[in-house]
Design an enzyme around this catalytic site. Sequence first.
Site, mmCIF file in Angstrom:
data_model
loop_
_atom_site.group_PDB
_atom_site.id
_atom_site.type_symbol
_atom_site.label_atom_id
_atom_site.label_comp_id
_atom_site.label_asym_id
_atom_site.label_seq_id
_atom_site.Cartn_x
_atom_site.Cartn_y
_atom_site.Cartn_z
ATOM 1 N N TYR A 1 0.821 -1.210 0.000
ATOM 2 C CA TYR A 1 0.000 0.000 0.000
ATOM 3 C C TYR A 1 0.852 1.256 0.000
ATOM 4 O O TYR A 1 0.435 2.289 -0.518
ATOM 5 C CB TYR A 1 -1.024 -0.035 1.138
ATOM 6 C CG TYR A 1 -2.206 -0.879 0.720
ATOM 7 C CD1 TYR A 1 -3.159 -0.363 -0.152
ATOM 8 C CD2 TYR A 1 -2.319 -2.204 1.096
ATOM 9 C CE1 TYR A 1 -4.200 -1.130 -0.621
ATOM 10 C CE2 TYR A 1 -3.369 -2.989 0.636
ATOM 11 C CZ TYR A 1 -4.309 -2.438 -0.221
ATOM 12 O OH TYR A 1 -5.335 -3.204 -0.687
ATOM 13 N N HIS B 1 -5.340 -2.871 6.763
ATOM 14 C CA HIS B 1 -4.738 -3.911 5.924
ATOM 15 C C HIS B 1 -3.728 -4.761 6.696
ATOM 16 O O HIS B 1 -3.043 -5.591 6.108
ATOM 17 C CB HIS B 1 -4.069 -3.281 4.700
ATOM 18 C CG HIS B 1 -5.046 -2.764 3.700
ATOM 19 N ND1 HIS B 1 -5.908 -3.605 3.033
ATOM 20 C CD2 HIS B 1 -5.321 -1.504 3.275
ATOM 21 C CE1 HIS B 1 -6.674 -2.872 2.221
ATOM 22 N NE2 HIS B 1 -6.348 -1.604 2.352
#
Lengths: 752, 752
Positions: free
Chosen positions: A277, A434
């Site tokens: 990410y 996440h």
Amino acid sequence: MKQFQTLLYILLISISCTQEKEVVVTGGNQHPNLILTTKSVSEIKSKLGAIPVFDETLSVAKATVDAAIQKGIDVPIPKDMAGGYTHTQHKLNYANMQKAGVLFQLLGDDKYAIYIRDMLLAYAKMFPTLPRHPQIRSYARGKLFWQCLNDSNWLVFTSQAYDCIYAWLPKEQTDYLNKTLFRPYADFLSIETPKYFNRVHNHSTWGNVAVGMIGLVMDDDELINRALYGLNKDDVDLSAKDNDGGFIFDKDGKAGFLANVDSPFSPDGFYTEGPYYQRYAMYPFLIFAEALQNKKPDLKIFEYKDGVLIKAVDALLNLTDADGEFFPLNDGQKGMSYYTSSLVSAVDIAYYYGNQDPRLLSVAKKQGTVQLDATGLKVALALKEGKEKPFVKESMELSDGSKGDEGGIGILRYNNTEETMALVYKYAAQGLSHGHYDKLSFSLYENGDEVLQDYGLSRFVNVEQKNGGGYLKENKTYAKQTIAHNTIIQNEISHFEYKYDLGSKNHPEKYIFDVYDTNFQIVSAKEKNAYPGTEMHRTMIMIKDEDLKKPFIVDINKIQANTKNQYDLPFHYFGQIISTSFDYKIPNKLKTLGDKYGYQHIWNEASGKANAESIQFTWLDNRRFYTLTSATNKNDELILARVGANDPEFNLRKDPSIIIRKKNTQNTVYASIIESHGTYDPVKEVAVNAYSNFSKIEVIQDNANYTALKIHFKEGKEKTIILSNLDSSQSKEHSLNINNKNYSWKGSYYYK
Amino acid sequence: MKQFQTLLYILLISISCTQEKEVVVTGGNQHPNLILTTKSVSEIKSKLGAIPVFDETLSVAKATVDAAIQKGIDVPIPKDMAGGYTHTQHKLNYANMQKAGVLFQLLGDDKYAIYIRDMLLAYAKMFPTLPRHPQIRSYARGKLFWQCLNDSNWLVFTSQAYDCIYAWLPKEQTDYLNKTLFRPYADFLSIETPKYFNRVHNHSTWGNVAVGMIGLVMDDDELINRALYGLNKDDVDLSAKDNDGGFIFDKDGKAGFLANVDSPFSPDGFYTEGPYYQRYAMYPFLIFAEALQNKKPDLKIFEYKDGVLIKAVDALLNLTDADGEFFPLNDGQKGMSYYTSSLVSAVDIAYYYGNQDPRLLSVAKKQGTVQLDATGLKVALALKEGKEKPFVKESMELSDGSKGDEGGIGILRYNNTEETMALVYKYAAQGLSHGHYDKLSFSLYENGDEVLQDYGLSRFVNVEQKNGGGYLKENKTYAKQTIAHNTIIQNEISHFEYKYDLGSKNHPEKYIFDVYDTNFQIVSAKEKNAYPGTEMHRTMIMIKDEDLKKPFIVDINKIQANTKNQYDLPFHYFGQIISTSFDYKIPNKLKTLGDKYGYQHIWNEASGKANAESIQFTWLDNRRFYTLTSATNKNDELILARVGANDPEFNLRKDPSIIIRKKNTQNTVYASIIESHGTYDPVKEVAVNAYSNFSKIEVIQDNANYTALKIHFKEGKEKTIILSNLDSSQSKEHSLNINNKNYSWKGSYYYK
């Protein structure tokens, strides 16, 4: 003079509505000034044709956009999930518009401006009619896409295209587009979707930057401030959470772009969500920083938080294997690498706005493409002059937490000309929504191949057949669970009982990171909260012994608990089993290992007892032989397992693991050696060093203060490792008697 | 003069025993004359330093042998299995001796001759004391190795070394070595081991050549004749079989080297055991042919059987994928490729003794090394002159059987600059003892990757931990069984009931092979004996449609039986399932598919019914999307299966397959489309053409005379294929009415 130019410009543009071919581009307005600037455009144009990498990149962009123009404008009514037709078309549109903007500026051909203008007019016509996207899968549905995230992508790229033709468009058209399309779009992504816009999360960063970029183009200070500082708190429910489990405001109650720089980045540039990410967020972080530097230089954004945005690029490049693929920590799709376009942009911007680090050039050279602006120009010129130096990835620690005090990632590396090894030890914080429940887990790489894997995410990004390209339910039921990682699971329950709130409040504590001696690199950390009443202390050492060709890993997992528990330690290997020192039975029917916390997805292919003080397990993968040598109690169970149960859509990879299970145990130590010792050549049909270099590993003392091991080499040599468990000071003097032998040393560990 | 030289020579050698450094090599005998000759040595020496590939190869050989000399001579008492210490050391010894012989001849440094001499004396001292090898696993145990095969390797290489120093050695020493070591060794491998020496089998070829090579060195005509024509029949039990199931004499009662050329090679140069063993046998076949050409040119061995030995090299190079790896037909270890040393030798010899085919040079260039003799010199010179042309592998048929009338292999290929596809359809004969029970099976390759696999063998060659590097029992229980292949299995019983005698008596019959139209390449064959009372007729077509980027495969499996049966057709894919058009159930516990003929090794991971006239199955592998579209009856079962059950040593790979099962069926047609239609890029995260190009395939007529299919493209286009099942003539005119439409055409198939 300027007034005259403006007048001329408006006049010409007015004509252009009927006689497009004869439009002459001229000044009168300072656009472009976002990423390209009038100054950089002029500089680039003067160099075109003599900057190979830049020229090639431009030529590829031209071919792409020319083909798109040939195909015609297609702005379909939004309908599909990721991977589907309308989704893909709108993605193509913003990518092509952004490129067309650059082409218009650098090549001066009106057809590119016309293409953008006509596309924007089509969007402006459609936008006011759009409800939220018909696919209802996201907590923040977009307009053009199923989630606002993709709409933000659209706006970040389209803002750049718009900036490139802003001066070329008649004011009526910019007024029209600002009012009908862009300002409403920015409001939609922010005010109308606070749960999306105001988080500390990579999604929100895209949202912030989308609003900020278009704000900069339109000189709309309200939007720029909203982008930088978030929504007005009065408009938001501070206790609300989004459906990923994230909070709408971060712990400090801050939001917006600067909060997204402050909070998830550690001072070392590590992004708490993980490299996958971070890679995704680097583009909005850096492109907006570049735009701010161009338009709001007083903000000194590249110096913000001690220059963390530039540091982040270095951190990210270090979070890759030998092939440049990112370590799939937390949710990460394997195969993503620094060849992705956001890293092209990141490397160029970091080179330009940082200290012109020549190591970045060698990455840019491999990428073979540059960002089409001043930063890419500088990189291309430097490459032309042969200024690059190798980007050698050294051992390093990257702290986590906005202040750098919430654990981190320790990377131990070994490099020689023929091969590299990288041990990635994760003692970082939860990593937002996440994050995986994998405290003190690790993964091991050799020459760009995974040896002991982190499973990564369970998702086929943009493969429509697989849940519209979105996360699969097995991401939660398996990939994020502790058992999917190479770390301790107590009583078959994931860390923090798989509770996001709990995980987010805690983090492991670094104990040692010392790579001064390249032949004895050590990293150690403790986790006291994943299981209340249990302390896990894992130490990993990469040792390069003079008698062995490659380094080996010593893995020491010390557990102290206030009750008896079952402990599982899995090693997720690949390839085929070559031999085991222990006996096991294979079942006639396969059953799962358990029914929750990921165990329901694992088949028990074989199990047996150690029946010895040390076991060995040898496997062959990627034409290399590996052995795990582990100290055991005779009653320890060995389970040969494989992922794939309860997987009705065949979403999971059928990867194997070996699990060392200790039942009904309170305090214990798992001590193991992991080694890459041999090779197999299927052309020569020769196996070299197919056997382990070690006969066993032994725990010779273990108490609250010290843990001592003896490593027995096959050739007879012995080495002793002693760890001080409670004092990591480098100066503290220790002395200890083990089996009638005295050991004295200074510092937190002994090795001889 | 010659007598004087000889005298001088003997004198000098006598001195050499105490003053080795001062030995002068001289003539007086025409050795070397086996592979190197006095003439070629002189020619090579005149070119050294100016023939890059040759010079590099020589320099690598020198470094290897110098290191071995440095290490000292080690001739251990035989003890270990393949992969073990004594096995590996004796292998190293013969390889180093052979190289040392070449170095001695080309560089003239005595140390190489001394190394060989001392090594041979050590072997001569040990040999008479040796019983057969203590490891009792082979039907033909050797002396230095566990099987005579490896002893033959030793003698083939050592003969060359011996030839290189024969003239340098005093006659007493050659007499001694001939009498004590070499003649007894040759007798041991032949007269004393008839079951090994006299077969038609790659093992026996090595035996024949070992005896023949040393016979040529010693000018021993008895040995040479024994090598060429086999043992005297009176000495052998003609009905005996070895433990692999092979006969001691071939069908015609012939044996020896020439029988091994006559029988297993088809006129096209296809070797019935398959490419993996052909690769292994090419070295003795060709090195002995070279030696015979040097010493017995009247035999015209390279013209024997219409020049089949040279053709065989071409055939073998065509039996590789895009990476040069051999198709693993029958017993074949994956990864073996034309980079192996026996193919270096084969390519060089074929170039020299054939027609200097410039395509061979491009293979030699990739190999980057040459044979250190006249053939390698010629190749190196040609490469220096840039004479190479690409070796483009075209579609081709390779007949099987010594007369070319026992079926064959049909390879359909598609090449463009970016990608290649290769369909390998096997309608060959049994292939001796290494043959698999896989009539009418196929495998599919794309760009060097396996798409639908042939499992290959179950063995880790030379990995000692895995059954001493020998065949694993799963080779018989799984890898050779029919279910391990992409072909029809009736009633869960392997072809010929897995009986070698039955399999060896029969072979499929070729029906069509026509690749004239590169957009419609067709191969078709029939098998009437694998299941008595059942005829299988499989036709495979590679079609390149103008609207599609890549070709697709149409697979038509027509079955006619005199009773009702169950039929299974597996497709052994790799990678992950993306979508299925049919519903299926996954079990809570995994059970095996059956309990014999390989089914006991397969887990049933999911099963369901077609419930439709056509099914689709899409998977992702190697970043490409593939779809199987198959016409079904609603009651057909689909089984998603995976290898790995009843595998106590974890010897098998856990590879998946989809099985289309038709129960209680007499006559039927399996009609399928196999296509590679899309790509996935994990860096760009883009899926291109993730969906099949077809909506369905339909059987519109099927009877004894004709089978007709309709292919439905997703975009609406339709194509009809009609096969004439009983007449494959190209000139025959057909006309047929299907669903009130008339079709007329000439030849065995219709496509429009």
